[in-house]
Write an enzyme that holds these catalytic residues in place. Structure first.
Site, PDB file in Angstrom:
ATOM      1  N   ARG A   1       0.839  -1.219   0.000  1.00 20.20           N
ATOM      2  CA  ARG A   1       0.000   0.000   0.000  1.00 20.20           C
ATOM      3  C   ARG A   1       0.864   1.255   0.000  1.00 20.20           C
ATOM      4  O   ARG A   1       0.431   2.312  -0.420  1.00 20.20           O
ATOM      5  CB  ARG A   1      -0.968  -0.030   1.194  1.00 20.20           C
ATOM      6  CG  ARG A   1      -1.805   1.187   1.366  1.00 20.20           C
ATOM      7  CD  ARG A   1      -3.197   0.905   1.940  1.00 20.20           C
ATOM      8  NE  ARG A   1      -3.259  -0.092   2.982  1.00 20.20           N
ATOM      9  CZ  ARG A   1      -2.900   0.106   4.264  1.00 20.20           C
ATOM     10  NH1 ARG A   1      -2.433   1.273   4.651  1.00 20.20           N
ATOM     11  NH2 ARG A   1      -3.024  -0.857   5.136  1.00 20.20           N
TER      12      ARG A   1
ATOM     13  N   TYR B   1     -12.564  19.235 -16.139  1.00 14.61           N
ATOM     14  CA  TYR B   1     -13.200  17.922 -16.158  1.00 14.61           C
ATOM     15  C   TYR B   1     -14.357  17.928 -15.157  1.00 14.61           C
ATOM     16  O   TYR B   1     -14.155  18.212 -13.977  1.00 14.61           O
ATOM     17  CB  TYR B   1     -12.178  16.834 -15.816  1.00 14.61           C
ATOM     18  CG  TYR B   1     -12.818  15.497 -15.591  1.00 14.61           C
ATOM     19  CD1 TYR B   1     -13.581  14.899 -16.590  1.00 14.61           C
ATOM     20  CD2 TYR B   1     -12.696  14.841 -14.377  1.00 14.61           C
ATOM     21  CE1 TYR B   1     -14.199  13.677 -16.376  1.00 14.61           C
ATOM     22  CE2 TYR B   1     -13.297  13.624 -14.161  1.00 14.61           C
ATOM     23  CZ  TYR B   1     -14.057  13.051 -15.160  1.00 14.61           C
ATOM     24  OH  TYR B   1     -14.672  11.853 -14.941  1.00 14.61           O
TER      25      TYR B   1
ATOM     26  N   ASP C   1      -3.762  20.110 -13.317  1.00 12.21           N
ATOM     27  CA  ASP C   1      -4.182  18.879 -13.990  1.00 12.21           C
ATOM     28  C   ASP C   1      -3.639  18.951 -15.409  1.00 12.21           C
ATOM     29  O   ASP C   1      -4.127  19.705 -16.247  1.00 12.21           O
ATOM     30  CB  ASP C   1      -5.716  18.769 -13.978  1.00 12.21           C
ATOM     31  CG  ASP C   1      -6.210  17.470 -14.620  1.00 12.21           C
ATOM     32  OD1 ASP C   1      -5.451  16.874 -15.402  1.00 12.21           O
ATOM     33  OD2 ASP C   1      -7.368  17.081 -14.354  1.00 12.21           O
TER      34      ASP C   1
ATOM     35  N   LYS D   1      -5.371   8.150 -19.106  1.00 11.98           N
ATOM     36  CA  LYS D   1      -5.462   8.754 -20.447  1.00 11.98           C
ATOM     37  C   LYS D   1      -4.156   8.571 -21.225  1.00 11.98           C
ATOM     38  O   LYS D   1      -3.756   7.456 -21.468  1.00 11.98           O
ATOM     39  CB  LYS D   1      -5.870  10.220 -20.314  1.00 11.98           C
ATOM     40  CG  LYS D   1      -6.986  10.483 -19.292  1.00 11.98           C
ATOM     41  CD  LYS D   1      -8.275   9.757 -19.631  1.00 11.98           C
ATOM     42  CE  LYS D   1      -9.358  10.176 -18.630  1.00 11.98           C
ATOM     43  NZ  LYS D   1     -10.521   9.334 -18.627  1.00 11.98           N
TER      44      LYS D   1
HETATM   45  C1  LIG Z   1      -8.650  16.069 -17.272  1.00 11.63           C
HETATM   46  C2  LIG Z   1      -9.110  14.938 -16.404  1.00 11.63           C
HETATM   47  N1  LIG Z   1      -8.788  14.952 -15.107  1.00 11.63           N
HETATM   48  C3  LIG Z   1      -9.184  13.950 -14.280  1.00 11.63           C
HETATM   49  C4  LIG Z   1      -9.947  12.890 -14.738  1.00 11.63           C
HETATM   50  C5  LIG Z   1     -10.352  11.779 -13.798  1.00 11.63           C
HETATM   51  O1  LIG Z   1      -9.526  10.675 -14.046  1.00 11.63           O
HETATM   52  P1  LIG Z   1      -9.969   9.125 -13.814  1.00 11.63           P
HETATM   53  O2  LIG Z   1     -11.076   8.838 -14.769  1.00 11.63           O
HETATM   54  O3  LIG Z   1      -8.695   8.384 -14.091  1.00 11.63           O
HETATM   55  O4  LIG Z   1     -10.406   9.007 -12.402  1.00 11.63           O
HETATM   56  C6  LIG Z   1     -10.306  12.842 -16.088  1.00 11.63           C
HETATM   57  C7  LIG Z   1     -11.132  11.724 -16.588  1.00 11.63           C
HETATM   58  O5  LIG Z   1     -11.746  11.816 -17.616  1.00 11.63           O
HETATM   59  C8  LIG Z   1      -9.872  13.897 -16.939  1.00 11.63           C
HETATM   60  O6  LIG Z   1     -10.193  13.895 -18.248  1.00 11.63           O
END
Ligand SMILES: Cc1ncc(COP(=O)(O)O)c(C=O)c1O
Length: 395
Positions: A60, A113, A189, A214
């Protein structure tokens, strides 16, 4: 995983694409394997003197396969350390939960997002945290961030650039200056930019977050998230303690797949972005659709993107089709693109974003989001042109 100091010295002189392709040029000390091994063991033995053998005792916290992915990502971002999480959401939400207390203030973009935005609204309301969701899109966004921060009360500025699903660009240098003036940290992000095109630490960021689901993994078969820090400071230790305590870690197989995915990151992202740029220009020239892509001179954030994105503008774009009905009809007619959510994989995806976001979403109803993959670029162009041409251009 073991690596000689010679190997580490080599890392300093080579480009990030080389570090990625070679997974940091690590060689397993026991077997000589040049592919980082998959460590499935959840527990790790101690010597008779009760010392740890490999530095970690329980998966973990310190699985060696996480470490292989974390070391590579930290290098690619130019950060001090990285940590894997079970998803991008787990990586994003731990930052807000660890840093913000009742009465604190946080600034985040309206365009981001929607999963993070929705969670953040609820979290701030539940915990007495003041939230400002503002328009951070360049060129006016820098001044808006500067106006929004409250020295002493703002603890965190969160940026997503380019941002889902309009690909708004935020000026990272200006955001960092505003955050730091207020005594806050800047977290970015960077899922869509990827370290191939933007290294937020070079622009003043303190934390970088990825949905590794992604582009980092790139094959639509892993759910994972990651944080990278500029410095192993007290906030980083707090985040590490949270991950250990809350257990939001991926499985070792996911971490192993992520290392494998990152080895081709540069080749994938460069080709996907080149195809996206070609498609954006070609579709814009049609005149029956508005193309949102930071690489186009018509995009309001193009000037800032050209400064902070080095070498390309990413593989995400959106089309504004004029009406919701036209967007859905175009979506229905494509044959090469798959109608699916998510992004960053080797296969191209098309999505009517407003259909999957909550009813109060700011996403325009006529918007189609495209994630450009590795298919033949002409196949993708013809697919979209056929679908657009078949649908009346009532706008
Ligand atoms: C820009 C962005 N940040 C965060 C996330 C969340 O990631 P996860 O789906 O891996 O939890 C996404 C998911 O689509 C995203 O496109």
């Amino acid at each position: 995983m073991a690596s000689s100091s010679d190997d580490r010295d080599r890392d300093r002189d080579v480009a990030p694409a080389t570090l990625a392709a070679q997974a940091l040029h690590t060689v397993d000390g026991l077997t000589g394997a040049i592919v980082p091994p998959l460590h499935a063991s959840t527990t790790y033995a101690r010597t008779p003197a009760y010392d740890l053998i490999g530095g970690g005792d329980y998966t973990r916290d310190l699985n060696p396969t996480y470490r292989a992915a974390e070391a590579l990502l930290a290098k690619l971002e130019g950060g001090a350390e990285a940590m894997l999480f079970s998803s991008g959401m787990a990586a994003a939400t731990v930052v807000f939960r660890a840093i913000l207390r009742r009465g604190d203030h946080v600034v985040a973009p309206i365009a981001m997002y929607y999963g993070v935005r929705t969670w953040l609204r609820a979290h701030c309301a539940d915990h007495g945290i003041e939230l400002d969701l503002i328009d951070m899109a360049a060129p006016a966004g820098a001044a808006a961030i500067d106006r929004a921060v409250r020295p002493g009360q703002t603890k965190l500025v969160w940026v997503e650039t380019p941002a889902n699903p309009t690909w708004d660009v935020t000026d990272l240098r200006a955001a960092a200056a505003a955050a730091h003036r207020a005594g806050a940290i800047l977290a970015v992000d960077s899922t869509v930019a990827t370290p191939v095109y933007t290294r937020p630490f070079e622009h003043g960021a303190d934390l970088v977050m990825h949905s590794a689901t992604k582009f980092l993994n790139g094959h639509t078969d892993v759910l994972a998230g990651a944080l990278v820090t500029r410095a192993p400071d007290s906030i980083w230790e707090m985040l590490r303690a949270r991950r250990r305590g809350e257990g939001a870690v991926p499985g070792p197989f996911e971490a192993w797949l992520l290392v494998r995915g990152m080895r081709t990151l540069f080749a994938r992202v460069e080709r996907q972005s080149a195809t996206a740029a070609m498609l954006a220009a070609r579709l814009e020239a049609r005149g029956d659709v508005t193309v949102l892509y930071p690489g186009l001179a018509s995009h309001p954030g193009h000037h800032v993107a050209a400064q902070q994105m080095k070498g390309g503008f990413g593989a995400m774009m959106s089309l504004r089709c004029g009406t919701r009905a036209r967007a859905l009809e175009v979506c229905a007619r494509v044959e090469v693109f798959a109608r699916a959510t998510s992004l960053g994989g080797v296969e191209s995806l098309i999505e009517h974003r407003a259909s999957v976001e909550p009813p109060d979403t700011p996403t325009p109803a006529d918007l189609l989001r495209l994630s450009i993959g590795l298919e033949d670029p002409e196949d993708l162009a013809r697919d979209l042109e056929r679908a657009l041409g078949a649908v009346s251009s009532a706008r």
